[in-house]
Design a protein around this motif. Structure first.
Motif, PDB file in Angstrom:
ATOM      1  N   ARG A 296      68.767 -97.905  51.257  1.00 31.26           N
ATOM      2  CA  ARG A 296      68.435 -97.330  49.978  1.00 31.26           C
ATOM      3  C   ARG A 296      69.293 -97.186  48.750  1.00 31.26           C
ATOM      4  O   ARG A 296      68.896 -97.622  47.500  1.00 31.26           O
ATOM      5  CB  ARG A 296      67.667 -96.097  50.198  1.00 31.26           C
ATOM      6  N   LYS A 297      70.571 -96.689  49.263  1.00 34.39           N
ATOM      7  CA  LYS A 297      71.421 -96.688  48.237  1.00 34.39           C
ATOM      8  C   LYS A 297      71.999 -98.077  47.639  1.00 34.39           C
ATOM      9  O   LYS A 297      72.300 -98.177  46.410  1.00 34.39           O
ATOM     10  CB  LYS A 297      72.662 -95.778  48.922  1.00 34.39           C
ATOM     11  N   SER A 298      72.185 -98.917  48.545  1.00 41.20           N
ATOM     12  CA  SER A 298      72.340-100.100  47.936  1.00 41.20           C
ATOM     13  C   SER A 298      71.443-100.873  47.127  1.00 41.20           C
ATOM     14  O   SER A 298      71.789-101.503  46.103  1.00 41.20           O
ATOM     15  CB  SER A 298      72.749-100.941  49.157  1.00 41.20           C
TER      16      SER A 298
ATOM     17  N   ARG B  57      69.399 -99.125  45.229  1.00 42.05           N
ATOM     18  CA  ARG B  57      69.421 -98.497  44.033  1.00 42.05           C
ATOM     19  C   ARG B  57      70.597 -98.814  43.006  1.00 42.05           C
ATOM     20  O   ARG B  57      70.246 -98.943  41.758  1.00 42.05           O
ATOM     21  CB  ARG B  57      69.484 -96.893  44.083  1.00 42.05           C
ATOM     22  N   SER B  58      71.739 -99.317  43.909  1.00 36.13           N
ATOM     23  CA  SER B  58      72.935 -99.795  43.006  1.00 36.13           C
ATOM     24  C   SER B  58      72.755-101.187  42.546  1.00 36.13           C
ATOM     25  O   SER B  58      73.582-102.044  41.860  1.00 36.13           O
ATOM     26  CB  SER B  58      74.086 -99.687  43.955  1.00 36.13           C
ATOM     27  N   GLY B  59      71.458-101.985  43.083  1.00 38.53           N
ATOM     28  CA  GLY B  59      71.350-103.322  42.614  1.00 38.53           C
ATOM     29  C   GLY B  59      71.852-104.326  43.604  1.00 38.53           C
ATOM     30  O   GLY B  59      71.826-105.579  43.441  1.00 38.53           O
ATOM     31  N   GLU B  60      72.302-103.854  44.684  1.00 37.85           N
ATOM     32  CA  GLU B  60      72.822-104.807  45.614  1.00 37.85           C
ATOM     33  C   GLU B  60      71.850-105.383  46.382  1.00 37.85           C
ATOM     34  O   GLU B  60      70.951-104.672  46.970  1.00 37.85           O
ATOM     35  CB  GLU B  60      73.935-104.242  46.782  1.00 37.85           C
TER      36      GLU B  60
ATOM     37  N   LYS C 127      73.512-111.836  48.742  1.00 38.08           N
ATOM     38  CA  LYS C 127      74.190-111.012  47.833  1.00 38.08           C
ATOM     39  C   LYS C 127      74.518-111.510  46.205  1.00 38.08           C
ATOM     40  O   LYS C 127      74.290-110.495  45.250  1.00 38.08           O
ATOM     41  CB  LYS C 127      75.680-110.594  48.422  1.00 38.08           C
TER      42      LYS C 127
ATOM     43  N   ASP D  45      64.109-106.896  46.551  1.00 38.52           N
ATOM     44  CA  ASP D  45      65.231-106.122  46.849  1.00 38.52           C
ATOM     45  C   ASP D  45      66.326-106.856  47.846  1.00 38.52           C
ATOM     46  O   ASP D  45      67.603-106.607  47.885  1.00 38.52           O
ATOM     47  CB  ASP D  45      65.031-104.804  47.292  1.00 38.52           C
TER      48      ASP D  45
END
Length: 261
Positions: free
Chosen positions: A8-10, A12-15, A250, A207
């Motif tokens: 989820r954090k990835s 949110r950071s756009g990764e 990526k 995503d």
């Protein structure tokens, strides 16, 4: 090991999230060490490994068995296991199957196909702390009724898919796979949901991306999906091919426009 919160954090950071299937310990080892975020133990093993024409013959025992093997070889990836055909026919059978995949198979998450029909199952699993991944668009377990075709092409079906996606999230789904959905619709669904949306044949705006491992290695028996790409052709090893796939996801060079519907 990769966690749901880290994924989820990835996002949110756009990764972008790189996902691949694996069905045994050896491939799971190489997939996970090559940087794949999520391993999917898909019921696609019925076609890829067992040689069936569809995923329908795959049993729960077989899904547990293959998930066990994958988790023995998995070094770091989040692992999702498919609930096989008819194991989610009721809340009771679904909870029983999910319990086996989590307890015996050691899966980190279970995936099930469908929209409104599966909402009670999603809620029941979520309420019990089972991480759930939904699956919309082309539904392999329903091909005998609906066939292999792109979902959501017309306005009515697009609106239905959007409603189903939002319903799954509201019921407690933690992730969603969109298979063979028009790229523009997949982009809109992804933008409206707060959970990670993983695409397969659904354009670059999701995503993350998922493919069948054998497809990216060019060793699929029979017809390879139009949205797949052979990453082994330009490399000298399976590990290099997997790393190339991860890098392409990526860096958002895969899928390219020609891989979209």
């Amino acid at each position: 090991m990769k966690t749901l919160s880290a994924i989820r954090k990835s996002v949110r950071s756009g990764e972008k999230v790189a996902c691949l299937t694996a069905y045994d310990a050896s491939f799971a080892h190489w997939v996970s060490t090559a940087g794949v975020d999520v391993i999917l133990v898909g019921d696609s093993l019925g076609m890829v490994v067992q040689g069936h024409k569809t995923t329908l013959p795959v049993s729960l025992d077989e899904m547990v068995y293959h998930t066990q093997m994958v988790q023995r070889g998995n070094q770091s990836s989040w692992c999702i296991a498919d609930l096989p055909f008819m194991s989610d026919a009721s809340v009771e059978t679904c909870l029983s199957a999910a319990s086996r995949l989590m307890k015996e198979g050691q899966a980190n998450m279970v995936k099930l196909e469908g929209g409104e029909r599966v909402l009670p199952m999603v809620k029941a699993m979520s309420d019990l702390g089972i991480p759930v991944c939904g699956h919309l668009g082309l539904l392999p377990q329903s091909v005998e009724k609906h066939g292999y075709k792109v979902a959501g092409r017309d306005e009515s079906s697009a609106e239905k898919l959007m409603s189903q996606a939002q319903g799954l999230e509201q019921a407690g789904a933690d992730m969603l796979v969109l298979e063979c959905v028009p790229a523009d619709l997949a982009k809109e669904i992804t933008s409206r949901l707060n959970i990670p949306v993983i695409g397969i044949g659904s354009g670059p705006a999701c995503d993350g991306q998922v493919l069948v491992l054998q497809d990216i290695l060019g060793i699929t028996v029979g017809k390879t999906p139009l949205f797949a790409h052979n990453f082994l052709a330009a490399t000298n090893s399976i590990e290099s091919a997997i790393r190339s796939y991860v890098k392409a996801v990526k860096e958002e060079s895969f899928p390219a426009q020609e891989h979209c519907f």
